[in-house]
Design a protein around this motif. Structure first.
Motif, mmCIF file in Angstrom:
data_model
loop_
_atom_site.group_PDB
_atom_site.id
_atom_site.type_symbol
_atom_site.label_atom_id
_atom_site.label_comp_id
_atom_site.label_asym_id
_atom_site.label_seq_id
_atom_site.Cartn_x
_atom_site.Cartn_y
_atom_site.Cartn_z
ATOM 1 N N UNK A 58 0.827 -1.087 -0.092
ATOM 2 C CA UNK A 58 -0.049 0.127 -0.024
ATOM 3 C C UNK A 58 1.052 1.146 -0.149
ATOM 4 N N UNK A 59 1.862 1.178 0.880
ATOM 5 C CA UNK A 59 2.945 2.384 0.787
ATOM 6 C C UNK A 59 3.582 2.676 -0.278
ATOM 7 N N UNK A 60 3.996 1.466 -1.093
ATOM 8 C CA UNK A 60 4.510 1.675 -2.494
ATOM 9 C C UNK A 60 3.581 2.288 -3.211
ATOM 10 N N UNK A 61 2.559 1.694 -3.267
ATOM 11 C CA UNK A 61 1.434 2.190 -4.106
ATOM 12 C C UNK A 61 1.233 3.665 -4.114
ATOM 13 N N UNK A 62 0.894 4.213 -2.839
ATOM 14 C CA UNK A 62 0.878 5.453 -2.282
ATOM 15 C C UNK A 62 1.933 6.506 -2.973
ATOM 16 N N UNK A 63 3.195 5.675 -2.636
ATOM 17 C CA UNK A 63 4.353 6.649 -3.252
ATOM 18 C C UNK A 63 4.448 6.787 -4.719
ATOM 19 N N UNK A 107 1.827 6.833 -6.700
ATOM 20 C CA UNK A 107 0.625 7.866 -6.990
ATOM 21 C C UNK A 107 1.085 9.374 -6.543
ATOM 22 N N UNK A 108 1.949 9.378 -5.648
ATOM 23 C CA UNK A 108 2.500 10.562 -5.124
ATOM 24 C C UNK A 108 3.395 11.158 -6.232
ATOM 25 N N UNK A 109 4.307 10.317 -6.507
ATOM 26 C CA UNK A 109 5.564 10.289 -7.517
ATOM 27 C C UNK A 109 4.554 11.060 -8.836
ATOM 28 N N UNK A 110 3.660 10.282 -9.458
ATOM 29 C CA UNK A 110 2.672 10.779 -10.556
ATOM 30 C C UNK A 110 2.196 12.105 -10.260
ATOM 31 N N UNK A 111 1.542 12.375 -9.105
ATOM 32 C CA UNK A 111 0.983 13.731 -8.797
ATOM 33 C C UNK A 111 2.058 14.683 -9.084
ATOM 34 N N UNK A 112 3.222 14.669 -8.577
ATOM 35 C CA UNK A 112 4.315 15.492 -8.565
ATOM 36 C C UNK A 112 4.883 15.610 -9.875
ATOM 37 N N UNK A 113 4.871 14.444 -10.493
ATOM 38 C CA UNK A 113 5.008 14.609 -12.071
ATOM 39 C C UNK A 113 4.048 15.529 -12.828
ATOM 40 N N UNK A 114 2.796 15.478 -12.417
ATOM 41 C CA UNK A 114 1.799 16.180 -13.000
ATOM 42 C C UNK A 114 1.783 17.805 -12.702
ATOM 43 N N UNK A 115 2.323 17.821 -11.391
ATOM 44 C CA UNK A 115 2.574 19.335 -10.683
ATOM 45 C C UNK A 115 3.517 19.918 -11.581
ATOM 46 N N UNK A 116 4.680 19.277 -11.805
ATOM 47 C CA UNK A 116 6.018 19.928 -12.495
ATOM 48 C C UNK A 116 5.308 20.100 -13.848
ATOM 49 N N UNK A 117 4.762 19.323 -14.688
ATOM 50 C CA UNK A 117 4.148 19.687 -15.933
ATOM 51 C C UNK A 117 3.315 20.730 -16.086
ATOM 52 N N UNK A 118 2.308 20.852 -14.948
ATOM 53 C CA UNK A 118 1.522 21.861 -14.808
ATOM 54 C C UNK A 118 2.295 23.080 -14.680
ATOM 55 N N UNK A 119 3.270 23.281 -14.017
ATOM 56 C CA UNK A 119 4.034 24.360 -13.660
ATOM 57 C C UNK A 119 4.572 24.733 -15.051
ATOM 58 N N UNK A 120 5.254 23.825 -15.663
ATOM 59 C CA UNK A 120 5.965 24.276 -17.056
ATOM 60 C C UNK A 120 5.182 24.736 -17.989
ATOM 61 N N UNK A 121 3.795 24.151 -17.936
ATOM 62 C CA UNK A 121 2.836 24.576 -18.918
ATOM 63 C C UNK A 121 2.389 25.997 -18.519
ATOM 64 N N UNK A 122 2.218 26.332 -17.384
ATOM 65 C CA UNK A 122 1.809 27.689 -16.757
ATOM 66 C C UNK A 122 3.096 28.534 -17.028
ATOM 67 N N UNK A 123 4.145 28.092 -16.970
ATOM 68 C CA UNK A 123 5.356 29.099 -17.475
ATOM 69 C C UNK A 123 5.258 29.380 -18.908
#
Length: 122
Positions: free
Chosen positions: A37-42, A44-60
């Motif tokens: 469960x922890x590995x799965x959650x991590x 998912x968190x990595x995916x969310x962080x990736x999406x956040x980074x992509x979103x920040x780049x798109x906003x820039x």
């Protein structure tokens, strides 16, 4: 009788040992499941962080695009203003040429009339 107590004690110890092994295995399974469960959650968190980074780049990139669009609009406005000034200058130049032509004609007539006055009468 003592041997019967010893057998009972050994049976009890064996059963206790087996019970403890079962508890240990159960807890081990729980730990593995928790770890999964922890590995799965991590993940998912990595995916969310990736999406956040992509979103920040798109906003820039969107901000840069908006800046470029704004500068382009301002440049177009300046171009239109300069084209208006060029048109005004062309009209002014045309009028100045007409004025110069009129002045030239008047000067030629004046010079001609002065020459006629200076010319000896025959």
């Amino acid at each position: 009788m003592a041997s019967k107590g010893l057998v009972n004690s050994q049976t009890f110890l064996t059963e206790t040992k087996e019970g403890m092994n079962q508890v240990f295995l159960s807890r081990k399974d729980t730990l593995y499941a928790s770890n999964a469960v922890l590995v799965g959650a991590q993940t998912e968190q990595n995916e969310v962080d990736g999406y956040k980074a992509k979103n920040a780049k798109l906003q820039e990139e969107a901000t840069k695009s908006l800046t470029i669009t704004t500068e382009l609009s301002r440049a177009k406005e300046e171009k239109l203003a300069l084209e208006g000034q060029v048109t005004t200058l062309k009209v002014a130049l045309k009028l100045a040429r007409e004025d110069a032509s009129i002045i030239r004609t008047m000067t030629d007539k004046l010079m001609s009339s002065l020459q006629d006055e200076d010319a000896p009468s025959l």
